[in-house]
Enzyme design. Structure first.
Site, PDB file in Angstrom:
ATOM      1  N   ARG A  23       0.791  -1.144  -0.005  1.00  0.00           N
ATOM      2  CA  ARG A  23       0.017  -0.035  -0.011  1.00  0.00           C
ATOM      3  C   ARG A  23       0.606   1.372  -0.023  1.00  0.00           C
ATOM      4  O   ARG A  23       2.018   1.273   0.511  1.00  0.00           O
ATOM      5  CB  ARG A  23      -0.991  -0.169   1.270  1.00  0.00           C
ATOM      6  N   ASP A 103       4.803  -4.426   6.511  1.00  0.00           N
ATOM      7  CA  ASP A 103       3.633  -4.943   7.495  1.00  0.00           C
ATOM      8  C   ASP A 103       3.523  -6.395   7.777  1.00  0.00           C
ATOM      9  O   ASP A 103       3.460  -7.292   6.698  1.00  0.00           O
ATOM     10  CB  ASP A 103       2.108  -4.366   6.415  1.00  0.00           C
ATOM     11  N   ASP A 107      -2.813  -6.217  13.308  1.00  0.00           N
ATOM     12  CA  ASP A 107      -3.207  -5.001  13.711  1.00  0.00           C
ATOM     13  C   ASP A 107      -3.887  -5.084  15.016  1.00  0.00           C
ATOM     14  O   ASP A 107      -4.606  -5.962  15.347  1.00  0.00           O
ATOM     15  CB  ASP A 107      -4.144  -4.412  12.754  1.00  0.00           C
ATOM     16  N   GLU A 123      -5.119 -13.799   9.034  1.00  0.00           N
ATOM     17  CA  GLU A 123      -4.234 -13.448   7.914  1.00  0.00           C
ATOM     18  C   GLU A 123      -2.541 -13.564   8.417  1.00  0.00           C
ATOM     19  O   GLU A 123      -1.977 -14.140   7.368  1.00  0.00           O
ATOM     20  CB  GLU A 123      -4.363 -12.160   7.746  1.00  0.00           C
TER      21      GLU A 123
END
Length: 181
Positions: A23, A103, A107, A123
């Protein structure tokens, strides 16, 4: 390593462990730039996903990056309070006018009342196997999840009561200053 300069507009690049771009945030204003800490601000900035899709952030945000901690924190200023999105990630590097980090999927979402939720554990497990995260990275990331939760509970760093007031004021000042140029 070059350092970002206060007032400079930079991009933020998020990568995955395999080295592929994840991103890109098009524009963030540097509010503080040292070897260890970069604090930036943005509002309605274009974000480009790895598949080319783009979207616009909805609210002002103060972004906190550290060169020694394996997380970064995005503080989103909404009408009903400050929400925090914490990425478990590599420490940042700054090169070619962009702040870059890896990343690692996990989160933590923190709400205005400082309650929080750990996200994306499935994930993380999938990517850990797929991309072969080494055991040492897994241990570092788990320790940093624990450290981040302690920061939330202790109201440290970006979770401190005056953090947003100070840095959002600086962001607004930079924004007005840049408009006058």
């Amino acid at each position: 390593m070059t350092l970002p300069v206060e007032g400079q507009s930079i991009q933020i690049h998020s990568y995955k462990h395999d080295g592929l771009i994840h991103r890109v945030w098009q524009e963030t204003t540097v509010l503080k730039g040292t070897r260890n800490i970069v604090i930036g601000g943005n509002d309605r900035t274009i974000v480009t996903e790895s598949d080319g899709r783009t979207w616009l952030t909805r609210e002002p945000a103060i972004c906190y990056f550290h060169a020694e901690h394996w997380f970064n924190i995005i503080c989103m200023l909404r009408d009903d309070g400050v929400y925090y999105y914490c990425n478990i990630s590599s420490p940042f590097v700054f090169e070619d006018g962009a702040l870059k980090y890896i990343d690692y999927d996990l989160d933590i979402k923190v709400y205005p009342d400082m309650s929080y939720t750990l996200l994306d554990e499935d994930e993380y497990e999938e990517h850990r196997k797929l991309m072969g995260y080494p055991n040492v990275i897994d241990r570092i990331l788990q320790r940093n999840v624990d450290k981040l939760i302690r920061w939330i509970k202790q109201r440290r760093g970006p979770f401190a009561p005056d953090f947003i007031d100070v840095w959002y004021s600086r962001y607004l000042f930079q924004k007005r200053y840049r408009l006058k140029e």
